[in-house]
Structures are given as structure tokens and as C-alpha cells.
Design an enzyme around this catalytic site. Structure first.
Site, mmCIF file in Angstrom:
data_model
loop_
_atom_site.group_PDB
_atom_site.id
_atom_site.type_symbol
_atom_site.label_atom_id
_atom_site.label_comp_id
_atom_site.label_asym_id
_atom_site.label_seq_id
_atom_site.Cartn_x
_atom_site.Cartn_y
_atom_site.Cartn_z
ATOM 1 N N GLU A 40 10.312 -5.261 3.867
ATOM 2 C CA GLU A 40 10.513 -6.593 3.301
ATOM 3 C C GLU A 40 10.137 -6.635 1.820
ATOM 4 O OE1 GLU A 40 9.096 -7.382 7.634
ATOM 5 O OE2 GLU A 40 8.741 -5.923 6.043
ATOM 6 N N LYS A 81 0.831 -1.202 0.000
ATOM 7 C CA LYS A 81 0.000 0.000 0.000
ATOM 8 C C LYS A 81 0.872 1.261 0.000
ATOM 9 C CE LYS A 81 -3.752 0.274 2.603
ATOM 10 N NZ LYS A 81 -4.669 0.504 3.749
ATOM 11 N N GLY A 99 -4.876 -4.048 5.520
ATOM 12 C CA GLY A 99 -4.084 -5.039 4.801
ATOM 13 C C GLY A 99 -4.583 -6.450 4.958
ATOM 14 N N ARG A 100 -4.973 -6.821 6.170
ATOM 15 C CA ARG A 100 -5.384 -8.212 6.394
ATOM 16 C C ARG A 100 -6.782 -8.507 5.861
ATOM 17 N NH1 ARG A 100 -4.881 -5.100 10.738
ATOM 18 N NH2 ARG A 100 -6.412 -5.014 12.430
ATOM 19 N N GLU A 144 -4.006 -10.310 14.871
ATOM 20 C CA GLU A 144 -3.591 -8.925 14.644
ATOM 21 C C GLU A 144 -4.742 -7.980 14.947
ATOM 22 O OE1 GLU A 144 -2.281 -6.546 10.732
ATOM 23 O OE2 GLU A 144 -0.759 -7.978 11.427
ATOM 24 N N LYS A 176 8.890 -2.983 13.827
ATOM 25 C CA LYS A 176 9.511 -2.407 12.631
ATOM 26 C C LYS A 176 10.433 -1.252 13.013
ATOM 27 C CE LYS A 176 5.626 -3.354 9.497
ATOM 28 N NZ LYS A 176 4.614 -2.707 8.623
ATOM 29 N N HIS A 206 -3.232 -37.287 13.839
ATOM 30 C CA HIS A 206 -2.060 -38.090 14.183
ATOM 31 C C HIS A 206 -0.986 -37.235 14.844
ATOM 32 C CE1 HIS A 206 -3.441 -41.690 11.953
ATOM 33 N NE2 HIS A 206 -4.090 -40.782 11.250
#
Length: 522
Positions: free
Chosen positions: A206, A200, A260-261, A346, A489, A377
Site C-alpha cells: 500500500e 520499514k 510497527g505498532r 494485533e 497480504k 447519544h
């Protein structure tokens, strides 16, 4: 008008729930089905191709009634209306929360409609081979470069819809780990690869670092002007993308009213369009929109996201359960839990309420899980005989996609058996060996969907989005900001400077200092 800001623990319903909890907390409830012949029919919701059975929960009719009273007392209806009307309910960031507007296909904002048309046209050019690489060859591989919501949503959806995939190979670069980037680049031909840079702000460390590494790799083969036929951007920072070398025609917009999410429904979903075709992407939007309508308009007691959220509140705040598991009986959904972890934790990992006060009750459930039957399992041992109470959502599909009913019948037999075994245990059975004793009384929700389609996947994702919203309203927190993500950050900038300058003394924390020294000495 701001969201209601009511401390739930001060409501009459909360106090009544505390008293009610004392009645139920130690009660073994396995015999409810024999004592209440109508229970399975009462504690279920049927809606379109969804069937939600929540009868295997440590609840009574009184529990549900009190939880519904709680939802009323904290102003949930008003909060829902505020979200859908576009009020700035993300108050700490001064933003509206309108990811639902991205999929309201009957009433699209003009900017959303034009963006969808642009996504449709672009993805169809890629799929048809009309869009060529710099050497004249069609695109064979698409790489999404992003992180967080710009990565987890598209990756989860393209994985979930493998059955509907076309001839394109889809890859995802997210982690700043250079080794991972290198491994993905090994698989690619720069002549036939399209890169979608999703950020955005177009400043996310990153993403921009990885995109720069990829661009440098690309330019070893060709000249800079060819970036325009191989790189596109999804961003609100148009100038930043242009400065990177991306043509303005190949920049897809984002808006500040989409977190964002919750952004896979936006142009962040461009890689989804490429992977499964725009028509399937639109079907995902339609399914989510149908769930939006259900959530907004249905009565609370027949409302799937609201009922699931209230049950989660019941266990988290009264039984003091801190985690809940999600187990999908489909390998296609193997990326669902990581996606939900970001969306839920978040959003609701907050300890300050909407009044700005420190919270003294539990918020933000820990979400974990994997796919069935693999997980049976592994950690199911803890679910069955561990000392922790872990409510679990079981997601299953009535029909297989590939037509292999022999395997599917075994898969779904396990889906059904595990919820029954968790609930029944060895209750009222003689067990001579104490190591084979199962307490039972373990709560589950069974979410049975007719078939895994783009439409039903859209509904499922939106269901969990609305569930977390309801939880946040009841907990009196802001679900849509993420200040906790920003702190790490900020600190990382200082540690990076220290590493690059080979000077640990720049760091005040002595533990971090020593770690940097060790890192530099290695």
C-alpha cells in the site's frame, strides 16, 4: 532466557479465581460504597498527574489479591525485566522488543540519540523555512505516506496535539484507495509539499504503490532530481529508498527491535516533529519514559498498567466478556481508539500459546469506542440497558486547553455522571415503567488526567502499551508478532494477479472466483 511459558488456567490463582467468581458473578454490588466507606480510597492509584479510580468494578479486596497472585505465578516480574533488558522476547521473529529504549532519554542508545538529533535538525529546517522546495518556496504542507503503525500512531498524536500545532498543514495517506489519494493531492501544491514515505521494508504494498502515485503526480510539475528536496524516507531498507529517488541524507533509520505498532516513538514520528515541533515530540517521549519507569519499578498493586490489565483479565476470562470500550472525553482524542485497536488486537489476537499449543481460553479483547459526549447519544444505550456486559475506560482531563470552562464543566459533569449511572442504575429505586429500568452494576475505570499535554499523552499511550503486554504474559502468548496480518497480504497477491490478468480461473476458491468475475464484468 525465553519468557515464562505458563498456562494460566493451571495455576493455583486461576483456580481460586474461578471459585471466587462463583461467589461474585450474580451479586449486585451497587451498595458497596455505603457498606465500605473506604472503598473509593482503596481502589485508586494516584501517580503524577494521573488519578485512576477503579472502585466501580465488580471486585472485592479478595479479587485484587487473587489477581495479583496470578501475576506472580505466571512470572510477570521476570517477563518485565526481560523486555526492558532487551532479551529477544519476540521469539517467533527472533527479535527484542525495545520501543521503550526509544524514549529513555537519560540512557539512549547511540543510534537512537543520533537519529533524534537528525529529526530535530530536519524538522527545524522545515519549520523555519530554511528547507526550500524546488521553486525556492518554503514548505507549507507535510504528507505522511504509510500504513498500520506507520500511519495510525503519527495521525493519532498530531490530531491529539492540535492545540500545540504550528503553521504546517499535515496530511496522511494510508489507504490504497486511489480515490482517497486523489482527494488529498487536490489540496496540495507540489512546490511547497514535503512527503515522508514510511515503510520499514520499503516494500509494503500500500505504501509503495501510494508513494509511486504521489511521485508520478509530483513529476508532472518538475524534474526527477527535485524529488530529493520533497521526499524523505523512514526505513530500514536504505537501498530501496535510494532507488525510489530519495537522497541517502534524507533517509531516517528504523530498527528490527521496534514493532510497527509501537514505532511512533522512533523516526516514524518525524511527521509529529513537523506538526508540533521537536520540543513537543521530546515531551511525548519523556512522558512515555516516565510511565515506563512506573510500570517497571512500582509494586503491582499500585501499578496502573498492571491493575488495568488484571481487571481486563477478570472480565474477559471469568465473566466471559469479549469486548471493552474506551471513551475519551476530549474531541482531541478522536483517533485514540483506532490506534488502540491496532496496538491491542494485533498484539493479543492469538490462539497459540508460548509453548506452541492451541489455547482453550479467551485471549485478545475486542476494543472499541469513541469520544464523549458524542457516544452518549449513540451506543451508550447498549452499555446501560443492553444484554452485554462491557467494561469501559473513561478518560477525562481536569482542565480544558482553550479556557472554555463553561463547556468543559458540562463535559466533565457527563464524564462523572455516566460512570455513576452505569454503576448505580436504578438499584433500590421504584421504577413503575419497566422500560426505564437500569440494572446498573456496569464496571468502569475512570482515568482522570490533569491536562492534555504532550507529556501526559505520552504517558497515556505507554500505559496502554504496558497493559497489553501484561495481558499477553498472563495469557501465555507472544504479543509482538503478527503472522495473521501476513496471511491476507499473501492471498492478495494471487487475487491481484487474477484481476490484472482478467482470469478468475487462477483462483481455486469458487466464491472468490465468482466475485472476481462479477468485479470484472462491472
Amino acid at each position: 532466557m525465553p519468557l515464562p511459558a505458563i498456562n494460566p488456567t493451571k495455576t493455583n490463582a486461576w483456580k481460586a479465581l474461578e471459585a471466587h467468581f462463583q461467589e461474585l458473578k450474580d451479586k449486585q454490588m451497587q451498595d458497596v460504597f455505603s457498606n465500605e466507606p473506604t472503598r473509593a480510597g482503596r481502589f485508586k492509584i494516584e501517580w503524577k498527574d494521573f488519578y485512576v479510580d477503579y472502585s466501580k468494578n465488580r471486585i472485592t479486596d479478595k479479587t485484587i489479591s487473587l489477581l495479583l497472585n496470578l501475576a506472580e505465578e505466571v512470572g510477570l516480574k521476570e517477563a518485565i525485566n526481560q523486555q526492558f533488558s532487551g532479551k529477544p522476547i519476540n521469539q517467533t521473529e527472533g527479535r527484542a522488543v525495545l520501543h521503550t529504549a526509544l524514549r529513555d532519554l537519560n540512557n539512549l542508545k547511540p543510534e537512537v540519540a543520533s537519529t533524534l538529533q537528525k529529526m530535530k535538525g530536519f524538522s527545524e529546517e522545515i519549520l523555519s523555512g530554511k528547507h526550500k522546495g524546488f521553486s525556492g518556496k518554503p514548505i507549507t504542507d507535510v504528507v505522511n505516506i504509510g500504513i498500520g503503525g506507520s500511519h495510525l500512531g503519527p495521525e493519532m498524536v498530531t490530531d491529539a496535539l492540535q492545540y500545540y500545532r504550528n503553521h504546517l498543514n499535515i496530511h496522511f495517506i494510508a489507504n490504497i484507495d486511489g480515490d482517497d489519494v486523489k482527494e488529498i493531492l487536490k489540496k496540495l501544491n507540489p512546490e511547497t509539499t514535503l512527503f515522508i514515505v514510511v515503510s520499514k521494508s520499503f516494500t509494503t504494498q500500500e505504501t509503495i504503490v501510494n508513494a509511486t502515485v504521489v511521485r508520478d503526480w509530483f513529476l508532472k510539475t518538475t524534474v526527477e532530481e527535485n524529488i530529493q528536496s520533497h521526499f524523505v524516507a523512514v526505513s530500514a531498507n536504505i537501498q530501496g529508498a535510494i532507488d525510489f529517488g530519495i537522497s541517502e541524507d534524507n533517509i531516517f533509520p528504523m530498527w528490527d527491535w521496534v514493532g510497527g505498532r509501537f514505532s511512533l516513538w522512533s523516526s516514524v514520528g518525524l511527521s509529529i516533529c513537523c506538526a508540533v515541533g521537536y520540543h513537543n515530540f521530546e515531551a511525548i517521549l519523556k512522558g512515555a519514559s516516565e510511565m515506563d519507569g512506573h510500570f517497571k519499578n512500582e509494586e503491582f498493586d499500585k501499578n496502573i498498567p498492571i491493575v488495568l490489565a488484571l481487571l481486563s483479565i477478570w472480565y474477559n476470562n471469568f465473566f466471559k466478556v469479549e469486548s471493552e470500550a474506551v471513551v475519551a472525553y476530549s474531541q482531541y482524542l478522536n483517533k485514540l481508539v483506532p490506534y488502540l485497536q491496532q496496538a491491542i488486537m494485533e498484539s493479543n489476537g492469538k490462539n497459540i500459546d508460548r509453548n506452541g499449543d492451541k489455547i482453550d481460553y479467551q485471549t485478545g479483547t475486542i476494543v472499541w469506542g469513541n469520544v464523549g459526549s458524542n457516544s452518549q447519544h449513540a451506543y451508550f444505550q447498549l452499555l446501560h440497558q443492553g444484554t452485554k456486559l462491557i467494561p469501559t475506560d473513561f478518560i477525562g482531563f481536569s482542565k480544558p486547553l482553550q479556557g472554555n470552562f463553561k463547556n468543559h464543566n458540562i463535559l466533565m459533569a457527563n464524564y462523572l455522571a455516566q460512570t455513576e449511572a452505569l454503576w448505580e442504575g436504578t438499584y433500590n429505586k421504584e421504577v413503575e415503567n419497566p422500560f426505564k429500568f437500569f440494572e446498573g452494576n456496569k464496571p468502569t475505570n475512570s482515568i482522570l488526567i490533569k491536562k492534555l499535554t504532550p507529556n501526559s499523552l505520552g504517558k497515556l499511550i505507554a500505559m496502554y502499551e504496558h497493559k497489553l503486554f501484561v495481558q499477553g504474559i498472563i495469557w501465555n502468548i507472544f504479543s509482538y508478532d503478527q503472522w495473521g496480518v501476513e496471511l491476507g497480504k499473501t492471498v492478495a497477491k494471487g487475487t491481484l494477479s487474477s484481476i490484472e490478468n482478467k482470469n478468475a480461473s487462477e483462483i481455486k476458491n469458487s466464491s472468490t472466483q465468482n466475485l472476481i468475475k462479477k468485479l470484472l464484468d462491472s
